[in-house]
Motif scaffolding. Structure first.
Motif, PDB file in Angstrom:
ATOM      1  N   VAL A  77       0.174  83.510  80.236  1.00  0.00           N
ATOM      2  CA  VAL A  77       0.106  83.165  78.822  1.00  0.00           C
ATOM      3  C   VAL A  77       1.290  82.259  78.472  1.00  0.00           C
ATOM      4  CG1 VAL A  77       0.054  84.039  76.460  1.00  0.00           C
ATOM      5  CG2 VAL A  77      -0.996  85.363  78.319  1.00  0.00           C
ATOM      6  N   PRO A  78       1.051  81.006  78.041  1.00  0.00           N
ATOM      7  CA  PRO A  78       2.175  80.124  77.671  1.00  0.00           C
ATOM      8  C   PRO A  78       2.854  80.600  76.398  1.00  0.00           C
ATOM      9  CG  PRO A  78       0.065  79.079  77.156  1.00  0.00           C
ATOM     10  CD  PRO A  78      -0.249  80.344  77.881  1.00  0.00           C
ATOM     11  N   VAL A  79       4.186  80.674  76.425  1.00  0.00           N
ATOM     12  CA  VAL A  79       4.948  81.144  75.262  1.00  0.00           C
ATOM     13  C   VAL A  79       6.037  80.159  74.843  1.00  0.00           C
ATOM     14  CG1 VAL A  79       4.509  83.578  75.742  1.00  0.00           C
ATOM     15  CG2 VAL A  79       6.516  82.473  76.749  1.00  0.00           C
ATOM     16  N   GLY A  80       6.226  79.088  75.581  1.00  0.00           N
ATOM     17  CA  GLY A  80       7.264  78.124  75.210  1.00  0.00           C
ATOM     18  C   GLY A  80       7.214  76.900  76.100  1.00  0.00           C
ATOM     19  N   ARG A  81       7.885  75.835  75.645  1.00  0.00           N
ATOM     20  CA  ARG A  81       7.941  74.591  76.415  1.00  0.00           C
ATOM     21  C   ARG A  81       9.051  74.660  77.454  1.00  0.00           C
ATOM     22  NH1 ARG A  81       9.381  70.191  72.711  1.00  0.00           N
ATOM     23  NH2 ARG A  81      10.673  71.818  71.783  1.00  0.00           N
ATOM     24  N   ASN A  82       8.837  73.969  78.557  1.00  0.00           N
ATOM     25  CA  ASN A  82       9.818  73.968  79.635  1.00  0.00           C
ATOM     26  C   ASN A  82      10.008  72.543  80.139  1.00  0.00           C
ATOM     27  OD1 ASN A  82      11.634  75.345  81.145  1.00  0.00           O
ATOM     28  ND2 ASN A  82      10.179  76.269  82.546  1.00  0.00           N
ATOM     29  N   PHE A  83      11.239  72.037  80.062  1.00  0.00           N
ATOM     30  CA  PHE A  83      11.564  70.702  80.573  1.00  0.00           C
ATOM     31  C   PHE A  83      12.583  70.860  81.702  1.00  0.00           C
ATOM     32  CE2 PHE A  83      10.223  70.053  76.201  1.00  0.00           C
ATOM     33  CZ  PHE A  83       9.357  68.984  76.311  1.00  0.00           C
ATOM     34  N   GLN A  84      12.092  71.184  82.880  1.00  0.00           N
ATOM     35  CA  GLN A  84      12.975  71.415  84.020  1.00  0.00           C
ATOM     36  C   GLN A  84      13.114  70.199  84.919  1.00  0.00           C
ATOM     37  OE1 GLN A  84      11.286  74.925  85.904  1.00  0.00           O
ATOM     38  NE2 GLN A  84      12.724  76.241  84.837  1.00  0.00           N
ATOM     39  N   SER A  85      12.259  69.214  84.727  1.00  0.00           N
ATOM     40  CA  SER A  85      12.317  68.027  85.571  1.00  0.00           C
ATOM     41  C   SER A  85      13.471  67.115  85.156  1.00  0.00           C
ATOM     42  CB  SER A  85      10.995  67.262  85.501  1.00  0.00           C
ATOM     43  OG  SER A  85       9.933  68.059  85.943  1.00  0.00           O
ATOM     44  N   GLU A  86      13.703  66.102  85.961  1.00  0.00           N
ATOM     45  CA  GLU A  86      14.773  65.141  85.710  1.00  0.00           C
ATOM     46  C   GLU A  86      14.209  63.729  85.813  1.00  0.00           C
ATOM     47  OE1 GLU A  86      18.378  67.627  87.863  1.00  0.00           O
ATOM     48  OE2 GLU A  86      16.755  66.719  89.049  1.00  0.00           O
ATOM     49  N   VAL A  87      14.907  62.789  85.190  1.00  0.00           N
ATOM     50  CA  VAL A  87      14.562  61.377  85.316  1.00  0.00           C
ATOM     51  C   VAL A  87      15.430  60.787  86.425  1.00  0.00           C
ATOM     52  CG1 VAL A  87      14.414  59.156  84.150  1.00  0.00           C
ATOM     53  CG2 VAL A  87      13.999  61.254  82.861  1.00  0.00           C
ATOM     54  N   VAL A  88      14.797  60.138  87.395  1.00  0.00           N
ATOM     55  CA  VAL A  88      15.526  59.541  88.511  1.00  0.00           C
ATOM     56  C   VAL A  88      15.308  58.033  88.464  1.00  0.00           C
ATOM     57  CG1 VAL A  88      15.887  59.503  91.001  1.00  0.00           C
ATOM     58  CG2 VAL A  88      15.124  61.615  89.877  1.00  0.00           C
ATOM     59  N   MET A  89      16.415  57.277  88.540  1.00  0.00           N
ATOM     60  CA  MET A  89      16.325  55.819  88.505  1.00  0.00           C
ATOM     61  C   MET A  89      17.120  55.218  89.658  1.00  0.00           C
ATOM     62  SD  MET A  89      16.581  54.814  84.475  1.00  0.00           S
ATOM     63  CE  MET A  89      15.495  55.585  83.277  1.00  0.00           C
ATOM     64  N   THR A  90      16.593  54.122  90.190  1.00  0.00           N
ATOM     65  CA  THR A  90      17.255  53.386  91.265  1.00  0.00           C
ATOM     66  C   THR A  90      17.669  52.017  90.741  1.00  0.00           C
ATOM     67  OG1 THR A  90      15.894  54.498  92.933  1.00  0.00           O
ATOM     68  CG2 THR A  90      17.014  52.471  93.597  1.00  0.00           C
ATOM     69  N   PHE A  91      18.957  51.693  90.884  1.00  0.00           N
ATOM     70  CA  PHE A  91      19.500  50.430  90.387  1.00  0.00           C
ATOM     71  C   PHE A  91      20.048  49.591  91.535  1.00  0.00           C
ATOM     72  CE2 PHE A  91      19.922  53.450  86.934  1.00  0.00           C
ATOM     73  CZ  PHE A  91      19.507  52.738  85.819  1.00  0.00           C
ATOM     74  N   PRO A  92      19.807  48.275  91.535  1.00  0.00           N
ATOM     75  CA  PRO A  92      20.516  47.406  92.467  1.00  0.00           C
ATOM     76  C   PRO A  92      21.983  47.316  92.058  1.00  0.00           C
ATOM     77  CG  PRO A  92      19.246  46.091  90.921  1.00  0.00           C
ATOM     78  CD  PRO A  92      18.900  47.521  90.638  1.00  0.00           C
ATOM     79  N   VAL A  93      22.863  47.205  93.027  1.00  0.00           N
ATOM     80  CA  VAL A  93      24.298  47.158  92.763  1.00  0.00           C
ATOM     81  C   VAL A  93      24.806  45.741  92.998  1.00  0.00           C
ATOM     82  CG1 VAL A  93      26.563  48.066  93.389  1.00  0.00           C
ATOM     83  CG2 VAL A  93      24.569  49.572  93.396  1.00  0.00           C
ATOM     84  N   GLY A  94      25.411  45.152  91.972  1.00  0.00           N
ATOM     85  CA  GLY A  94      25.965  43.815  92.091  1.00  0.00           C
ATOM     86  C   GLY A  94      27.278  43.816  92.851  1.00  0.00           C
ATOM     87  N   SER A  95      27.771  42.624  93.166  1.00  0.00           N
ATOM     88  CA  SER A  95      28.998  42.509  93.958  1.00  0.00           C
ATOM     89  C   SER A  95      30.222  43.023  93.215  1.00  0.00           C
ATOM     90  CB  SER A  95      29.215  41.047  94.363  1.00  0.00           C
ATOM     91  OG  SER A  95      29.302  40.214  93.222  1.00  0.00           O
ATOM     92  N   ASP A  96      30.148  43.127  91.868  1.00  0.00           N
ATOM     93  CA  ASP A  96      31.260  43.688  91.101  1.00  0.00           C
ATOM     94  C   ASP A  96      31.127  45.191  90.892  1.00  0.00           C
ATOM     95  OD1 ASP A  96      29.116  43.697  89.394  1.00  0.00           O
ATOM     96  OD2 ASP A  96      30.084  42.554  87.791  1.00  0.00           O
ATOM     97  N   TRP A  97      30.056  45.786  91.398  1.00  0.00           N
ATOM     98  CA  TRP A  97      29.785  47.227  91.306  1.00  0.00           C
ATOM     99  C   TRP A  97      29.704  47.722  89.859  1.00  0.00           C
ATOM    100  CZ3 TRP A  97      29.095  50.915  95.325  1.00  0.00           C
ATOM    101  CH2 TRP A  97      29.095  50.347  96.607  1.00  0.00           C
ATOM    102  N   GLU A  98      29.329  46.848  88.945  1.00  0.00           N
ATOM    103  CA  GLU A  98      29.275  47.241  87.531  1.00  0.00           C
ATOM    104  C   GLU A  98      28.275  48.361  87.293  1.00  0.00           C
ATOM    105  OE1 GLU A  98      28.395  45.304  83.109  1.00  0.00           O
ATOM    106  OE2 GLU A  98      28.162  44.096  84.917  1.00  0.00           O
ATOM    107  N   GLU A  99      27.142  48.313  88.011  1.00  0.00           N
ATOM    108  CA  GLU A  99      26.092  49.317  87.802  1.00  0.00           C
ATOM    109  C   GLU A  99      26.601  50.714  88.156  1.00  0.00           C
ATOM    110  OE1 GLU A  99      24.671  45.381  88.034  1.00  0.00           O
ATOM    111  OE2 GLU A  99      25.775  46.520  89.547  1.00  0.00           O
ATOM    112  N   ARG A 100      27.349  50.815  89.242  1.00  0.00           N
ATOM    113  CA  ARG A 100      27.920  52.117  89.620  1.00  0.00           C
ATOM    114  C   ARG A 100      29.010  52.520  88.629  1.00  0.00           C
ATOM    115  NH1 ARG A 100      27.834  55.669  94.403  1.00  0.00           N
ATOM    116  NH2 ARG A 100      29.433  57.209  93.951  1.00  0.00           N
ATOM    117  N   THR A 101      29.810  51.551  88.195  1.00  0.00           N
ATOM    118  CA  THR A 101      30.925  51.828  87.282  1.00  0.00           C
ATOM    119  C   THR A 101      30.431  52.421  85.965  1.00  0.00           C
ATOM    120  OG1 THR A 101      32.186  50.003  88.245  1.00  0.00           O
ATOM    121  CG2 THR A 101      32.903  50.815  86.093  1.00  0.00           C
ATOM    122  N   ILE A 102      29.310  51.926  85.457  1.00  0.00           N
ATOM    123  CA  ILE A 102      28.773  52.427  84.184  1.00  0.00           C
ATOM    124  C   ILE A 102      28.576  53.936  84.237  1.00  0.00           C
ATOM    125  CG2 ILE A 102      26.707  52.440  82.721  1.00  0.00           C
ATOM    126  CD1 ILE A 102      26.426  49.442  83.342  1.00  0.00           C
TER     127      ILE A 102
END
Length: 200
Positions: A77-102
């Motif tokens: 019997v459903p009694v509530g909402r459940n958000f257990q998943s996650e959002v996963v994103m893949t980014f290219p990394v530039g030579s200045d590594w700005e994407e990782r720095t963010i």
């Protein structure tokens, strides 16, 4: 022997596949490359940034359930909402590594690296934000969107580097945590009220 009924929406002139295509796919198929991401957070500089990750994993959702087994086969019997998943994103990394720095800086704004103090707050504002994923058609018209609330990067996935990858470029994967999301498509919009734990 009982006579089996004919499946609905099928006859000698067509099939259920034809019915589905004519009634549900009239606008064409959704393409997995037609998306854009907007992230807003006080932890970012600037506070509003558009991202175009190479890959996105959209989350699922489920119910909190209780088991009813008073008589006969049990049921969930459903009694509530459940958000257990996650959002996963893949980014290219530039030579200045700005994407990782963010994302390094965003995570450091949640837990102070020097004093190990947390800036995570119950109000859902400090160092967190909102993320909107726009899903578009071939004409760049938004057809659906996910709006994630109280978003923050929870993990930076380890990166593989090596001389056998010299023809490749670096990518970084980020896992985002969130509290709940609103889904909008066509005439439907997820109604968001007071979160369950605040309504108790």
């Amino acid at each position: 022997m009982p006579k089996l009924p004919q499946a609905p929406y099928t006859d000698n002139n067509g099939s259920s596949i034809d019915y589905f295509k004519n009634n549900f796919l009239k606008a064409g198929l959704s393409k997995p490359t037609r998306y854009s991401v907007l992230v807003e957070s006080a932890a970012l500089t600037p506070n509003r940034m558009m991202f175009q990750p190479e890959m996105i994993t959209l989350p699922g959702r489920s119910f909190k359930v209780i088991e009813d087994n008073l008589w006969g086969p049990s049921r969930q019997v459903p009694v509530g909402r459940n958000f257990q998943s996650e959002v996963v994103m893949t980014f290219p990394v530039g030579s200045d590594w700005e994407e990782r720095t963010i994302f390094e800086a965003w995570m450091d704004s949640l837990i102070d690296p020097e004093f190990n103090d947390t800036s995570y707050s119950e109000d859902g504002v400090t160092a967190k934000g909102t993320m909107t994923i726009y899903l578009m058609n071939d004409l760049d018209k938004t057809k659906a969107m996910f709006e994630f609330q109280e978003v923050y990067p929870s993990s930076i996935i380890p990166m593989n580097m090596g001389f056998d990858n010299r023809s490749q470029y670096n990518r970084t994967q980020i896992i985002f945590n969130y509290r709940q999301y609103r889904y909008i498509a066509g005439d439907y919009e997820t109604p968001l009220g007071v979160p369950e734990d605040e309504d108790e």
